[in-house]
Design a protein around this motif. Structure first.
Motif, PDB file in Angstrom:
ATOM      1  N   ALA A   1       0.860  -1.192   0.000  1.00 15.44           N
ATOM      2  CA  ALA A   1       0.000   0.000   0.000  1.00 15.44           C
ATOM      3  C   ALA A   1       0.893   1.237   0.000  1.00 15.44           C
ATOM      4  N   PHE A   2       0.424   2.292  -0.662  1.00 15.64           N
ATOM      5  CA  PHE A   2       1.190   3.542  -0.676  1.00 15.64           C
ATOM      6  C   PHE A   2       0.290   4.691  -0.255  1.00 15.64           C
ATOM      7  N   ARG A   3       0.807   5.562   0.599  1.00 13.85           N
ATOM      8  CA  ARG A   3       0.033   6.726   1.039  1.00 13.85           C
ATOM      9  C   ARG A   3       0.870   7.990   1.043  1.00 13.85           C
ATOM     10  N   GLN A   4       0.175   9.103   0.732  1.00 14.65           N
ATOM     11  CA  GLN A   4       0.867  10.382   0.739  1.00 14.65           C
ATOM     12  C   GLN A   4       0.934  10.904   2.171  1.00 14.65           C
ATOM     13  N   LYS A   5       2.143  11.067   2.694  1.00 12.43           N
ATOM     14  CA  LYS A   5       2.337  11.579   4.063  1.00 12.43           C
ATOM     15  C   LYS A   5       3.624  12.387   4.099  1.00 12.43           C
ATOM     16  N   ASN A   6       3.611  13.420   4.942  1.00 11.41           N
ATOM     17  CA  ASN A   6       4.835  14.169   5.219  1.00 11.41           C
ATOM     18  C   ASN A   6       5.371  13.678   6.554  1.00 11.41           C
ATOM     19  N   ILE A   7       6.527  13.057   6.530  1.00 11.10           N
ATOM     20  CA  ILE A   7       7.046  12.459   7.765  1.00 11.10           C
ATOM     21  C   ILE A   7       7.362  13.523   8.822  1.00 11.10           C
ATOM     22  N   LEU A   8       7.591  14.759   8.363  1.00 16.73           N
ATOM     23  CA  LEU A   8       7.903  15.825   9.324  1.00 16.73           C
ATOM     24  C   LEU A   8       6.644  16.301  10.055  1.00 16.73           C
ATOM     25  N   ASP A   9       5.502  15.821   9.597  1.00 14.25           N
ATOM     26  CA  ASP A   9       4.245  16.219  10.239  1.00 14.25           C
ATOM     27  C   ASP A   9       3.345  14.969  10.293  1.00 14.25           C
ATOM     28  N   TYR A  10       3.841  13.945  10.935  1.00 17.58           N
ATOM     29  CA  TYR A  10       3.197  12.634  10.856  1.00 17.58           C
ATOM     30  C   TYR A  10       2.295  12.384  12.057  1.00 17.58           C
ATOM     31  N   LYS A  11       1.046  12.049  11.768  1.00 15.59           N
ATOM     32  CA  LYS A  11       0.134  11.732  12.866  1.00 15.59           C
ATOM     33  C   LYS A  11      -0.271  10.274  12.757  1.00 15.59           C
ATOM     34  N   PRO A  12       0.338   9.415  13.563  1.00 16.44           N
ATOM     35  CA  PRO A  12       0.034   7.986  13.443  1.00 16.44           C
ATOM     36  C   PRO A  12      -1.429   7.696  13.768  1.00 16.44           C
ATOM     37  N   GLU A  13      -1.981   6.691  13.119  1.00 15.22           N
ATOM     38  CA  GLU A  13      -3.329   6.223  13.447  1.00 15.22           C
ATOM     39  C   GLU A  13      -3.255   5.529  14.806  1.00 15.22           C
ATOM     40  N   LYS A  14      -4.424   5.358  15.420  1.00 10.15           N
ATOM     41  CA  LYS A  14      -4.469   4.785  16.771  1.00 10.15           C
ATOM     42  C   LYS A  14      -3.789   3.412  16.880  1.00 10.15           C
ATOM     43  N   GLU A  15      -4.113   2.559  15.933  1.00  7.32           N
ATOM     44  CA  GLU A  15      -3.621   1.172  16.023  1.00  7.32           C
ATOM     45  C   GLU A  15      -2.368   0.936  15.189  1.00  7.32           C
ATOM     46  N   GLU A  16      -1.753   2.037  14.702  1.00  4.33           N
ATOM     47  CA  GLU A  16      -0.653   1.868  13.748  1.00  4.33           C
ATOM     48  C   GLU A  16       0.615   1.343  14.431  1.00  4.33           C
ATOM     49  N   LYS A  17       1.018   0.126  14.101  1.00  7.40           N
ATOM     50  CA  LYS A  17       2.217  -0.484  14.704  1.00  7.40           C
ATOM     51  C   LYS A  17       2.965  -1.287  13.640  1.00  7.40           C
ATOM     52  N   TYR A  18       4.279  -1.218  13.698  1.00  7.66           N
ATOM     53  CA  TYR A  18       5.113  -1.962  12.749  1.00  7.66           C
ATOM     54  C   TYR A  18       6.148  -2.764  13.522  1.00  7.66           C
ATOM     55  N   ASP A  19       6.642  -3.823  12.916  1.00 11.34           N
ATOM     56  CA  ASP A  19       7.812  -4.450  13.546  1.00 11.34           C
ATOM     57  C   ASP A  19       9.092  -4.154  12.770  1.00 11.34           C
ATOM     58  N   LEU A  20       8.946  -3.446  11.631  1.00 11.10           N
ATOM     59  CA  LEU A  20      10.135  -3.028  10.881  1.00 11.10           C
ATOM     60  C   LEU A  20       9.856  -1.679  10.211  1.00 11.10           C
ATOM     61  N   ILE A  21      10.747  -0.737  10.476  1.00 12.18           N
ATOM     62  CA  ILE A  21      10.667   0.561   9.787  1.00 12.18           C
ATOM     63  C   ILE A  21      11.985   0.762   9.046  1.00 12.18           C
ATOM     64  N   VAL A  22      11.874   1.192   7.785  1.00 17.20           N
ATOM     65  CA  VAL A  22      13.086   1.429   6.995  1.00 17.20           C
ATOM     66  C   VAL A  22      12.954   2.790   6.321  1.00 17.20           C
ATOM     67  N   SER A  23      14.087   3.471   6.187  1.00 13.08           N
ATOM     68  CA  SER A  23      14.059   4.733   5.454  1.00 13.08           C
ATOM     69  C   SER A  23      15.402   5.052   4.800  1.00 13.08           C
ATOM     70  N   ASN A  24      15.297   5.497   3.549  1.00 16.55           N
ATOM     71  CA  ASN A  24      16.436   6.099   2.852  1.00 16.55           C
ATOM     72  C   ASN A  24      15.998   7.532   2.565  1.00 16.55           C
ATOM     73  N   PRO A  25      16.054   8.397   3.590  1.00 16.96           N
ATOM     74  CA  PRO A  25      15.508   9.753   3.425  1.00 16.96           C
ATOM     75  C   PRO A  25      16.491  10.654   2.695  1.00 16.96           C
ATOM     76  N   PRO A  26      16.090  11.889   2.375  1.00 16.71           N
ATOM     77  CA  PRO A  26      17.067  12.830   1.813  1.00 16.71           C
ATOM     78  C   PRO A  26      18.191  13.010   2.813  1.00 16.71           C
ATOM     79  N   TYR A  27      19.455  12.967   2.354  1.00 19.53           N
ATOM     80  CA  TYR A  27      20.556  13.149   3.298  1.00 19.53           C
ATOM     81  C   TYR A  27      21.756  13.914   2.749  1.00 19.53           C
TER      82      TYR A  27
END
Ligand code: GLN
Length: 285
Positions: free
Chosen positions: A165-191
């Motif tokens: 699934a893909f969703r448009q979100k700004n990570i700098l202004d991220y509001k997680p959903e109530k039940e939103e949980k992951y066991d793996l988070i990965v990011s290759n952000p601008p650096y």
């Protein structure tokens, strides 16, 4: 005179000699022959001196002219290979790098059967899609600020028939959903810092999306801090966080993660020997 694969390669070698090395030009030519003529590697050898249709020859000249203006071959052809998958590309998304393939393989070695995966700044979707292939039973979500990038990512997921699934979100202004949980988070952000621009190739600087590349000089860890601070709210206890990083900030990123009580923090170099990846875990609670 009739043009052949041989004569076209000679033409490319002379036209592009100031832009690419001989090896690079030869592999670019191979890519064009494979992509536009649908030739296999063997065909390229066997048909080296056969005359070619004019329509292909014209296309080839046009591609060489674009390459001469530093346009990356991946955008011209509209695809690249990433972790064994064809990924469609356009200038709305960064061209996946070989280093990022290493990140995916490192995750594959480090983590066993994650159930929910979040890819932050997904771009073409290459990481999310490759992880979905690696962990077929995982639910994978890719987020990005750019709607244009997400169109490409969705298209790629469809091509590879993966349920990402893909969703448009700004990570700098991220509001997680109530039940939103992951066991793996990965990011290759601008650096890449603005001050590093002068060392960059024209191919990258003039064609790739700056939004996906650059961070302000005064806050190079902007995205890493934001993700690390957000993680305790959306990562399950014991969950893993993986980053691709700027080679200049391995130590700072490790220290920041240590400060925020992440555990098993590990820094890894890429194939070029540069500090490029960090992984860590959220404590078991
Ligand atoms: N590795 C990319 C480059 O060298 C940058 C990727 C990124 O900013 N996440 O241009």
């Amino acid at each position: 005179m009739n043009d052949t694969l041989f004569s076209l390669t000679q033409y490319a070698l002379s036209e592009l000699k100031d832009t690419y090395s001989e090896n690079e030009i030869r592999s670019i030519c191979r890519l064009i022959f494979m992509d536009v003529l649908n030739y296999t590697n063997i065909n390229i050898h066997l048909k080296k001196y056969e005359s070619l249709p004019e329509s292909f020859v014209n296309k080839f000249y046009h591609i060489i002219a674009r390459l001469k203006k530093n346009e990356p071959i991946q955008y011209i052809i509209g695809e690249t290979e990433f972790a064994g998958l064809k990924i469609k590309l356009n200038p709305a998304v960064l061209i996946p790098r070989p280093e990022t393939e290493e990140l995916v393989y490192w995750i594959g070695e480090s983590v066993s059967s994650p159930r929910r995966i979040l890819d932050i700044g997904t771009g073409s979707g290459c990481i999310a899609i490759a992880l979905s292939r690696l962990f077929p039973s995982a639910q994978v979500l890719g987020i990005d600020i750019s709607e244009e990038a997400l169109k490409t990512a969705r298209d790629n997921a469809l091509t590879h028939s993966v349920p990402v699934a893909f969703r448009q979100k700004n990570i700098l202004d991220y509001k997680p959903e109530k039940e939103e949980k992951y066991d793996l988070i990965v990011s290759n952000p601008p650096y890449v810092r603005q001050c590093e621009k002068k060392m960059m190739q024209k191919q990258v600087l003039d064609f790739e999306p700056h939004q996906a590349l650059f961070v302000p000089d005064e806050s190079p860890l902007l995205f890493y801090q934001q993700i690390a601070i957000l993680s305790p709210r959306i990562l399950l206890p014991g969950g893993s966080l993986f980053f691709e990083i700027n080679e200049a900030f391995g130590k700072e990123i490790q220290e920041m993660l240590c400060h925020l009580n992440f555990q098993q923090i590990e820094l890894k170099q890429d194939i070029f020997g540069k500090d490029r990846f960090v992984k860590c875990k959220l404590s078991q609670g």
